[in-house]
Design an enzyme around this catalytic site. Structure first.
Site, PDB file in Angstrom:
ATOM      1  CB  ILE A  82      30.294  41.756  38.528  1.00 14.66           C
ATOM      2  CG1 ILE A  82      31.417  40.878  37.956  1.00 14.66           C
ATOM      3  CG2 ILE A  82      29.319  42.171  37.440  1.00 14.66           C
ATOM      4  CD1 ILE A  82      30.923  39.566  37.365  1.00 14.66           C
ATOM      5  N   GLY A  83      32.822  42.804  40.696  1.00 18.80           N
ATOM      6  CA  GLY A  83      33.472  42.427  41.950  1.00 18.80           C
ATOM      7  C   GLY A  83      34.960  42.724  41.894  1.00 18.80           C
ATOM      8  N   GLY A 126      38.679  40.956  42.706  1.00 18.87           N
ATOM      9  CA  GLY A 126      39.450  39.759  43.048  1.00 18.87           C
ATOM     10  C   GLY A 126      40.798  40.189  43.590  1.00 18.87           C
ATOM     11  N   GLY A 169      42.700  42.015  40.732  1.00 16.51           N
ATOM     12  CA  GLY A 169      42.105  43.177  40.070  1.00 16.51           C
ATOM     13  C   GLY A 169      40.598  43.026  39.961  1.00 16.51           C
ATOM     14  CD  GLU A 170      38.044  47.677  38.383  1.00 13.90           C
ATOM     15  OE1 GLU A 170      38.096  47.629  37.135  1.00 13.90           O
ATOM     16  OE2 GLU A 170      37.839  48.719  39.025  1.00 13.90           O
ATOM     17  CE  LYS A 199      38.098  35.104  38.555  1.00 18.20           C
ATOM     18  NZ  LYS A 199      38.661  34.048  39.375  1.00 18.20           N
ATOM     19  CG  ASP A 214      39.533  27.946  48.988  1.00 19.10           C
ATOM     20  OD1 ASP A 214      38.907  27.736  50.041  1.00 19.10           O
ATOM     21  OD2 ASP A 214      39.806  29.089  48.585  1.00 19.10           O
TER      22      ASP A 214
HETATM   23  O1  ACK Z   1      29.210  36.707  44.297  1.00 19.95           O
HETATM   24  P1  ACK Z   1      29.536  37.336  43.014  1.00 19.95           P
HETATM   25  O2  ACK Z   1      28.498  38.084  42.284  1.00 19.95           O
HETATM   26  O3  ACK Z   1      30.204  36.271  42.035  1.00 19.95           O
HETATM   27  O4  ACK Z   1      30.834  38.245  43.213  1.00 19.95           O
HETATM   28  C1  ACK Z   1      32.001  37.578  42.851  1.00 19.95           C
HETATM   29  C2  ACK Z   1      32.899  38.529  42.072  1.00 19.95           C
HETATM   30  O5  ACK Z   1      32.813  38.172  40.716  1.00 19.95           O
HETATM   31  C3  ACK Z   1      34.374  38.482  42.494  1.00 19.95           C
HETATM   32  O6  ACK Z   1      34.876  37.190  42.304  1.00 19.95           O
HETATM   33  C4  ACK Z   1      31.790  37.236  40.545  1.00 19.95           C
HETATM   34  N1  ACK Z   1      32.201  36.305  39.502  1.00 19.95           N
HETATM   35  C5  ACK Z   1      33.379  35.691  39.366  1.00 19.95           C
HETATM   36  N2  ACK Z   1      33.388  34.914  38.269  1.00 19.95           N
HETATM   37  C6  ACK Z   1      32.171  35.063  37.695  1.00 19.95           C
HETATM   38  C7  ACK Z   1      31.551  34.511  36.539  1.00 19.95           C
HETATM   39  N3  ACK Z   1      32.196  33.640  35.763  1.00 19.95           N
HETATM   40  N4  ACK Z   1      30.302  34.871  36.251  1.00 19.95           N
HETATM   41  C8  ACK Z   1      29.642  35.726  37.050  1.00 19.95           C
HETATM   42  N5  ACK Z   1      30.164  36.286  38.156  1.00 19.95           N
HETATM   43  C9  ACK Z   1      31.420  35.950  38.465  1.00 19.95           C
HETATM   44  C10 ACK Z   1      31.583  36.515  41.848  1.00 19.95           C
END
Ligand code: ACK
Length: 497
Positions: A283-284, A286, A289-290, A309, A402
């Site tokens: 989904i993204g 960091g 990593g992914e 993560k 932050d």
């Molecule tokens: O804006 P987003 O969809 O929300 O894209 C970022 C991506 O991962 C990289 O950080 C998503 N993300 C991070 N932690 C979570 C979580 N706990 N639940 C759902 N999405 C997450 C974040």
């Protein structure tokens, strides 16, 4: 001045008096002036001044002072007319209070004690609250607890029996906290109830115990029924929050104070077997990593959606430490507006941090996608949730550094949770973080590192003074982001501007 005609007239500005005299009196609390005594210093001096300027130091805080300035000349001592003084009254600012000096304990039982103390000898302002810090004498002071109260007394609960505790109390005015009092020690009891006076008879004791048990049962029954009736997730969220409103709050422990940071991970994060996790999709990305979504099925528990993560292959020791520090921090928090850590996978690769899944992702993107679709009440509800999470963090003495809409996650019920708790990562990973330079700060040379300028308080940009107060500044920027549906703070102005 009298000039021939015996009628007094003001002298005007053309005449110079030498020497001048300045006298000073203070009014403390009461409206009656008292002489200031000897503790106050005048520069260049109090009497025989030749210039029209004097600096006065060592005044008491939060006190009214009246200064009288007398002009005298060579004939003043002979003048029959009373001399006129110019007077000016000022109030000095508040300052931090002096330490609390006298603490008393009463109603000591196995698990609780009632403490009371007297006001600091010099409050130096209006006392806004007191803070009680306490810890077991045998334990490291690092694991102390804090309790805040506006009264000059506190009931401390949840203590261990037959244990020596150390207490310190300090007071706060608008100018900040004073020093803690000297340590005050006492030992909890081994008997199950507070010590009862000699006159108390066992019947009274029995009746009160039975009464308490009945009351407790009634309370539990009412609580269970009301919980069952409650159908709304908001009500559930509020009761979850109430759990956290009790005054004794744990203090966050910085995982980097551990000699071995893996020890902090073991202490604050649960190790999850990789076989319990099903990764579904990315989904993204960091810094480390992914970020994936997936499912977690722990033995004996129902399956839940999680975010995963991952730490990419080829990491250094430092990267592993920094990556896992987020889990050690998050694992210490337990609040409905803070992202919940499910656990970590460290025994096999890839190393993973597992958190609850937030269906609507980051708040900034979510707001931009839903521009204009919420009522003001819903937007304020979002902000209330973030404020509640941040209050919890500040009560735990954790400074986020932050806070921004991009670091808030939103679930399917529109509940917002504060996330992103890395340490060095906080300011390195954030794409908004810029290196500060003398030009940006205006006054101070930066000491290296990056800062998300648009979200950061001036003192944090200028000389890295990050505190809960600078988090409050960032919260103000988040309020603006939310009410504007994710507009960029200061629009297209440069960081420099
Ligand atoms: O804006 P987003 O969809 O929300 O894209 C970022 C991506 O991962 C990289 O950080 C998503 N993300 C991070 N932690 C979570 C979580 N706990 N639940 C759902 N999405 C997450 C974040």
């Amino acid at each position: 001045m009298c000039s021939g005609q015996r009628v007094c007239q003001p002298c005007g500005n053309g005449i110079h008096y030498s020497p001048q005299q300045l006298s000073l009196r203070s009014t403390r609390g009461q409206r009656v002036c008292q002489p200031c005594g000897n503790g106050i210093h005048y520069s260049p001096q109090q009497l025989s001044l030749r210039s029209t300027r004097v600096s006065i130091t060592d005044l008491q805080a939060h006190t009214n002072y009246t200064f009288e300035i007398w002009a005298v000349n060579g004939v003043s001592p002979q003048s029959p007319a009373p001399q006129q003084a110019v007077s000016v009254t000022v109030t000095t600012n508040q300052a931090a209070p002096s330490p609390v000096s006298s603490i008393q304990a009463k109603d000591i039982s196995r698990h609780a004690v009632s403490l009371s103390w007297t006001q600091p000898e010099r409050p130096n302002g209006v006392i806004l609250e007191y803070e009680v810090k306490y810890y077991e004498k045998d334990q490291n002071e690092r694991s102390y607890r804090i309790m805040k109260t506006v009264a000059r007394a506190a009931d401390i609960k949840g203590l261990n029996p037959l244990t020596i505790y150390v207490f310190h109390v300090r007071a706060r005015t608008a100018a900040g906290y004073g020093d803690f009092s000297n340590p005050f020690e006492f030992m909890t009891n081994s008997v199950p109830s507070p010590i009862i006076g000699d006159g108390a008879n066992s019947t009274v004791l029995l009746v009160s115990v039975v009464g308490s048990v009945i009351l407790l049962l009634v309370f539990i029954a009412v609580f269970v029924i009301s919980r069952r009736r409650s159908k709304y997730s908001k009500a559930k969220q509020d009761s979850d929050e109430e759990k956290h409103l009790h005054p004794g709050v744990r203090i966050y422990v910085d995982p980097f104070t551990y000699e071995d940071p893996n020890q902090a991970v073991r202490e604050f994060a649960k190790e999850i077997d990789a076989s319990c996790i099903k990764i579904e999709k990315v989904i993204g990305i960091g810094e480390f990593g992914e970020v994936c979504s997936g499912r977690l099925k722990m033995p004996g528990k129902r399956e839940i959606c999680v975010a995963i993560k991952t730490l990419k292959a080829g990491y250094t020791d430092k990267q592993r430490r920094d990556f896992l520090s987020e889990a050690s921090i998050m694992g210490q928090f337990d609040h409905p507006n803070i992202i919940r850590l499910e656990g970590v996978v460290t025994k096999c690769k890839p190393v993973m941090i597992i958190t609850e899944y937030m269906e609507n992702g980051s708040l900034d993107a979510f707001l931009r996608k839903n521009d204009g679709r919420f009522t003001v009440i819903q937007l304020v509800g979002i902000l209330r949730g973030i404020a509640s999470g941040m209050k919890y963090l500040s009560d735990m003495s954790y400074v986020h550094r932050d806070l921004a809409a991009r670091n808030i996650l939103v679930n399917s019920n529109l509940v917002c949770k504060v996330s992103d708790f890395g340490m060095s990562r906080v300011l390195e990973e954030d794409p908004e973080a810029a290196y500060t330079t003398r030009e940006i700060t205006g006054t101070y040379q930066s000491q290296g590192g990056k800062i998300p300028i648009r979200w950061t308080a001036p003192e944090a940009i200028a000389y890295r003074k990050f505190t809960s107060a600078s988090d409050v500044w960032s919260y103000g920027i988040v309020m603006w982001e939310v009410m504007s549906y994710g507009e960029r703070p200061y629009w297209d102005m440069s960081n420099q501007d």
